[in-house]
Design an enzyme around this catalytic site. Structure first.
Site, PDB file in Angstrom:
ATOM      1  CD  GLN A   1      45.007  -9.413  81.646  1.00 25.49           C
ATOM      2  OE1 GLN A   1      45.475  -9.802  80.571  1.00 25.49           O
ATOM      3  NE2 GLN A   1      45.750  -9.289  82.745  1.00 25.49           N
TER       4      GLN A   1
ATOM      5  CG  ASN B   1      52.546  -5.942  76.117  1.00 24.79           C
ATOM      6  OD1 ASN B   1      51.442  -6.075  75.578  1.00 24.79           O
ATOM      7  ND2 ASN B   1      52.837  -6.484  77.288  1.00 24.79           N
TER       8      ASN B   1
ATOM      9  CD  GLN C   1      61.255   6.520  72.453  1.00 22.63           C
ATOM     10  OE1 GLN C   1      60.243   5.876  72.256  1.00 22.63           O
ATOM     11  NE2 GLN C   1      61.312   7.489  73.356  1.00 22.63           N
TER      12      GLN C   1
ATOM     13  CG  HIS D   1      59.486   3.247  76.006  1.00 17.17           C
ATOM     14  ND1 HIS D   1      58.527   3.561  76.935  1.00 17.17           N
ATOM     15  CD2 HIS D   1      59.709   4.389  75.314  1.00 17.17           C
ATOM     16  CE1 HIS D   1      58.193   4.831  76.828  1.00 17.17           C
ATOM     17  NE2 HIS D   1      58.905   5.364  75.853  1.00 17.17           N
TER      18      HIS D   1
ATOM     19  CD  GLU E   1      55.894   5.366  68.978  1.00 21.08           C
ATOM     20  OE1 GLU E   1      55.045   5.566  69.865  1.00 21.08           O
ATOM     21  OE2 GLU E   1      56.874   4.608  69.144  1.00 21.08           O
ATOM     22  CG  HIS E   2      58.789   8.672  68.737  1.00 17.39           C
ATOM     23  ND1 HIS E   2      58.737   7.440  69.359  1.00 17.39           N
ATOM     24  CD2 HIS E   2      57.829   9.429  69.303  1.00 17.39           C
ATOM     25  CE1 HIS E   2      57.790   7.456  70.274  1.00 17.39           C
ATOM     26  NE2 HIS E   2      57.218   8.640  70.268  1.00 17.39           N
TER      27      HIS E   2
ATOM     28  CG  ASP F   1      57.962  10.014  75.082  1.00 20.67           C
ATOM     29  OD1 ASP F   1      57.169   9.796  74.150  1.00 20.67           O
ATOM     30  OD2 ASP F   1      58.938   9.283  75.323  1.00 20.67           O
TER      31      ASP F   1
ATOM     32  CD  GLU G   1      25.712   4.278  40.688  1.00 20.85           C
ATOM     33  OE1 GLU G   1      24.914   4.045  41.614  1.00 20.85           O
ATOM     34  OE2 GLU G   1      26.798   4.844  40.827  1.00 20.85           O
TER      35      GLU G   1
ATOM     36  CG  HIS H   1      19.079   4.682  44.658  1.00 19.37           C
ATOM     37  ND1 HIS H   1      18.815   3.385  45.008  1.00 19.37           N
ATOM     38  CD2 HIS H   1      20.061   5.120  45.505  1.00 19.37           C
ATOM     39  CE1 HIS H   1      19.602   3.036  46.022  1.00 19.37           C
ATOM     40  NE2 HIS H   1      20.361   4.078  46.343  1.00 19.37           N
TER      41      HIS H   1
END
Length: 432
Positions: A189, A212, A260, A263, A327-328, A361, A415, A420
């Site tokens: 939200q 998340n 990790q 988390h 990610e790590h 971190d 083209e 142009h």
């Protein structure tokens, strides 16, 4: 953690080992996020109040943090934590300030000047999670680059606490960007509010921050809506992959994996090693350290989708890691820097035994908002450039159009775009 011998697996089994929990995003989750967007689009603040009561268990008349709550925050945060926030902020600013992209200009032909200039994104929306634990470090990672980029308006959303207030440490960290506005909103939200705009929350031009699976999906849907805004990257549940050799410290490796895993239950941790003895030591250390963790229940659930993997050699481990694109990535190797050039895909890399991922971190200076879910194959972690857009500029004199114009006209005719070509040729006729 499940033990795996990589070279005893078939192709499908190897794919299954590297599958992330979040990749099993259900239709129910997708539809749930879509319903939240539709409700916020239709009812604005009313929908936000309903969702805040439903998901956060608190009724709020006003979402925005006022001056009084900001002022009270300092008295609620221990002095040592306040000092650590300022120490971390200084390193983050030093690192990100050094990497600011510079404008440049090149005369590509006589009389034809091309430039690239940077402009800040006007209004940015930052999301700081606080589901199972508040994350003032994330506020630092987002607010400082946004301020350095010169963004005109900075909006930050973070979930309210049970008493209806925002976490005071998050508010202190957010003050690293003076003038920033904070709203007590969480989850999908909050993303919908910043993406669509309501009477209370301004519509933003780009969204930033991890979260998340619901937050990650909400960011994806925000970017896909008609007239949708931009997002920083896919940044969902945290993950770490450790590559360790026989000389690695099993206690350190286990601690990195658990750092990790704690988390959230949808986090994933992987160890790749060519040492069966180290694998056994790490497995025992994980069990021993897990028993002492306050967040053991959360970490234990994450470990259900995590793996200890025996590989043939470190070269194979690097190849597996590149396919996973973590990610790590921790290289707990005797010659970790020598292996660095072989790594192609990772959000952030930690070299050697003395560089825990937790350092990045919080206070090494680099950013911890990083691509997850394999997005590190193509995405980078946050920097000041993430909060800016680049604009190219070109200026031609009579000599410039005379020099480069024939090339443009030839390509335009090739083209089949005669207008142009004519726009160039009319100028060529008068440039001589």
């Amino acid at each position: 953690m499940k033990r795996i011998d990589w070279n005893a697996l078939g192709a499908d089994e190897r794919t299954a080992v590297l599958r992330r929990p979040v990749q099993a995003v259900s239709d129910t989750l997708r539809e749930g996020v879509r319903a939240i967007f539709d409700a916020v689009a239709a009812r604005g603040d009313g929908a936000l109040r309903d969702y805040t009561a439903q998901f956060d268990g608190v009724s709020l008349a006003d979402f925005e943090v006022g001056a009084g709550e900001f002022e009270a925050a300092a008295g609620q945060v221990p002095a040592n934590v306040q000092a650590a926030i300022l120490e971390a902020a200084a390193r983050i600013e030093a690192f990100h300030g050094a990497g600011i992209t510079q404008p440049y200009e090149v005369e590509t032909a006589p009389g034809l000047l091309c430039q690239r200039v940077q402009r800040p994104i006007n209004r940015v929306g930052l999301y700081v999670p606080a589901g199972s634990a508040p994350l003032p470090s994330t506020a630092l990672m987002l607010c400082i680059p946004a301020r350095l980029a010169g963004c005109g308006e900075i909006i930050l959303c973070t979930p309210p606490r049970a008493d209806g207030s925002a976490d005071p440490a998050v508010l202190l960290a957010a003050r690293q960007a003076p003038g920033l506005r904070v709203f007590k909103l969480g989850g999908a939200q909050a993303i919908a509010a910043m993406a669509l705009g309501t009477d209370s929350v301004p519509r933003c031009d780009k969204l930033f921050g991890p979260g998340n699976a619901w937050v990650d999906e909400a960011k994806r849907q925000a970017a896909q809506r008609p007239g949708g805004l931009a997002i920083d990257m896919p940044a969902g549940p945290s993950e770490v992959l450790v590559i360790a050799d026989a000389g690695a410290n099993a206690t350190f490796v286990a601690a990195d994996l658990l750092s990790q895993a704690e988390h959230g239950p949808d986090s994933q941790v992987l160890l790749l090693t060519d040492s069966a003895a180290l694998l056994d030591e790490v497995a025992a250390e994980v069990d021993a350290q897990l028993a002492r963790l306050p967040r053991a229940d959360i970490a234990r659930r994450a470990l259900e989708a995590s793996r200890l993997v025996l590989v043939r050699d470190i070269g194979q481990a690097i190849a597996i890691s590149d396919a996973y694109a973590p990610e790590h990535l921790i290289l707990a190797l005797r010659q970790s820097r020598e292996w660095l050039p072989h790594v192609r895909n990772a959000g952030s890399i930690f070299l050697g035994d003395w560089t825990p991922e937790a350092l990045g971190d919080y206070c090494s200076g680099s950013n911890h908002v990083l691509p997850t879910g394999g997005a590190a194959r193509a995405w980078s972690g946050l920097s000041v450039a993430s909060f800016q857009k680049a604009i190219t500029v070109q200026e031609a004199s009579r000599a410039g159009i005379a020099s480069a114009g024939p090339c443009a006209a030839t390509l335009a005719h090739a083209e089949g775009l005669q207008a142009h070509a004519r726009a160039v040729e009319l100028r060529l006729e008068q440039a001589v």
